[in-house]
Design a protein around this motif. Structure first.
Motif, short mmCIF file in Angstrom:
data_model
loop_
_atom_site.label_atom_id
_atom_site.label_comp_id
_atom_site.label_asym_id
_atom_site.label_seq_id
_atom_site.Cartn_x
_atom_site.Cartn_y
_atom_site.Cartn_z
N SER A 102 0.83 -1.21 0.00
CA SER A 102 0.00 0.00 0.00
C SER A 102 0.87 1.26 0.00
O SER A 102 0.58 2.22 -0.71
CB SER A 102 -0.92 0.01 1.22
OG SER A 102 -1.77 -1.10 1.20
N ALA A 103 1.94 1.24 0.81
CA ALA A 103 2.83 2.40 0.87
C ALA A 103 3.54 2.63 -0.46
O ALA A 103 3.60 3.76 -0.96
CB ALA A 103 3.85 2.21 1.99
N VAL A 104 4.07 1.57 -1.05
CA VAL A 104 4.78 1.70 -2.33
C VAL A 104 3.82 2.11 -3.44
O VAL A 104 4.14 2.96 -4.28
CB VAL A 104 5.52 0.39 -2.69
CG1 VAL A 104 6.03 0.42 -4.11
CG2 VAL A 104 6.65 0.15 -1.72
N SER A 105 2.62 1.54 -3.46
CA SER A 105 1.63 1.90 -4.48
C SER A 105 1.22 3.36 -4.35
O SER A 105 1.09 4.07 -5.35
CB SER A 105 0.40 1.01 -4.37
OG SER A 105 0.74 -0.33 -4.58
N ALA A 106 1.03 3.83 -3.11
CA ALA A 106 0.68 5.24 -2.90
C ALA A 106 1.81 6.15 -3.37
O ALA A 106 1.58 7.17 -4.02
CB ALA A 106 0.37 5.48 -1.43
N PHE A 107 3.06 5.76 -3.06
CA PHE A 107 4.21 6.54 -3.52
C PHE A 107 4.31 6.55 -5.04
O PHE A 107 4.56 7.59 -5.66
CB PHE A 107 5.50 5.98 -2.91
CG PHE A 107 6.74 6.65 -3.41
CD1 PHE A 107 7.08 7.93 -3.00
CD2 PHE A 107 7.57 6.01 -4.31
CE1 PHE A 107 8.21 8.55 -3.47
CE2 PHE A 107 8.71 6.62 -4.79
CZ PHE A 107 9.04 7.90 -4.36
N TYR A 108 4.09 5.41 -5.67
CA TYR A 108 4.19 5.30 -7.12
C TYR A 108 3.12 6.13 -7.81
O TYR A 108 3.36 6.77 -8.83
CB TYR A 108 4.08 3.84 -7.55
CG TYR A 108 4.28 3.63 -9.03
CD1 TYR A 108 5.55 3.53 -9.57
CD2 TYR A 108 3.19 3.55 -9.90
CE1 TYR A 108 5.75 3.35 -10.92
CE2 TYR A 108 3.38 3.37 -11.26
CZ TYR A 108 4.66 3.27 -11.76
OH TYR A 108 4.85 3.10 -13.10
N LEU A 109 1.91 6.11 -7.27
CA LEU A 109 0.78 6.79 -7.91
C LEU A 109 0.60 8.24 -7.44
O LEU A 109 -0.34 8.90 -7.87
CB LEU A 109 -0.51 6.00 -7.66
CG LEU A 109 -0.52 4.59 -8.24
CD1 LEU A 109 -1.74 3.83 -7.77
CD2 LEU A 109 -0.46 4.64 -9.76
N TRP A 110 1.49 8.73 -6.59
CA TRP A 110 1.39 10.09 -6.09
C TRP A 110 1.49 11.08 -7.25
O TRP A 110 2.41 11.02 -8.06
CB TRP A 110 2.51 10.37 -5.09
CG TRP A 110 2.41 11.71 -4.44
CD1 TRP A 110 2.97 12.86 -4.88
CD2 TRP A 110 1.68 12.02 -3.26
NE1 TRP A 110 2.67 13.88 -4.04
CE2 TRP A 110 1.86 13.39 -3.03
CE3 TRP A 110 0.91 11.28 -2.39
CZ2 TRP A 110 1.29 14.04 -1.95
CZ3 TRP A 110 0.35 11.92 -1.31
CH2 TRP A 110 0.53 13.27 -1.11
#
Length: 182
Positions: A102-110
Motif C-alpha cells: 500500500s505504501a509503495v503503491s501510494a508513492f508510485y501513484l502520487w
C-alpha cells in the motif's frame, strides 16, 4: 498442497502476466524490452515470497520494487503475493506485504493524473466481452477483435467444461496450468 505445486502456480502467473504485458507489444520488438525485466523480477519476487525465512522475504520485496519501477505493470506483484500468502494462511507476511504494498503503491501513484472523480462502470456483458478479447489477444491481427473474441470464448468454454466435469478435483494446479498454456 500449495507448497507442492508452487512452481506450477508461479508458471501460471508468469504466463498470464507475460500475455498481459505482450498484448500490444507484439508488433514492436523494442517496445517489449522493459517487460522482460518486469517479468523476471516479478517471478523472482513470487518465488522468494513463498519462502518462510526473513531474508528471502526482504529479497522478494526488493525484486518487487525493481519490478514496479522497471514498468508500471509490476504493481501487480503485490496482489499476486497477497493471494499466495492468503492461500497459504501466512498472516504475518500477508499483513507486512499489505502495508508495504500500500505504501509503495501510494508513492508510485502520487501525483498521477486522473480523469476525474466519477468512476464509470459498464454492463456485465461488456466485461465478459473484454475478458474474452483479453484471453484471446494473442490472435489479434490488424486490430480486429473477432478472432481474439472467439479464441477467448473458447478458453472460457473449456474452463467451464473442466469445472462442470470437476476435473479440478484430480489436480487443480495441473488443470489450471494446462488451460493457461492454451
Amino acid at each position: 498442497n500449495v507448497e507442492k505445486h508452487r512452481w506450477e502456480i508461479i508458471l501460471i502467473i508468469t504466463l498470464l502476466l507475460f500475455h498481459f504485458a505482450a498484448y500490444d507489444s507484439i508488433v514492436f520488438a523494442n517496445d517489449g524490452i522493459q517487460y522482460q525485466f518486469m517479468i523476471l523480477f516479478l517471478t523472482g519476487s513470487l518465488f522468494l515470497a513463498g519462502k518462510k525465512s526473513i531474508t528471502p522475504q526482504i529479497l522478494a520485496f526488493i525484486l518487487a520494487l525493481f519490478s514496479i519501477f522497471s514498468y508500471g505493470n509490476g504493481l501487480l506483484v503485490f496482489p499476486l503475493v497477497l493471494i499466495c500468502l492468503f492461500i497459504e494462511k501466512r498472516w504475518t507476511p500477508f499483513f507486512l506485504w499489505l502495508i508495504a504494498g500500500s505504501a509503495v503503491s501510494a508513492f508510485y501513484l502520487w501525483g498521477f493524473p486522473s480523469s476525474g472523480t466519477v468512476l464509470q462502470f459498464f454492463h456485465i456483458k461488456d466485461y465478459f466481452i473484454y475478458s474474452c478479447c483479453f484471453l484471446g489477444s494473442g490472435f489479434q491481427f490488424m486490430y480486429k477483435l473477432y478472432i481474439p473474441f472467439i479464441a477467448g470464448l473458447s478458453i472460457w468454454v473449456l474452463f467451464g467444461f473442466l469445472t462442470i466435469k470437476k476435473y479440478y478435483r484430480k489436480n487443480f494446479f495441473q488443470i489450471l496450468a494446462k488451460g493457461t498454456a492454451l
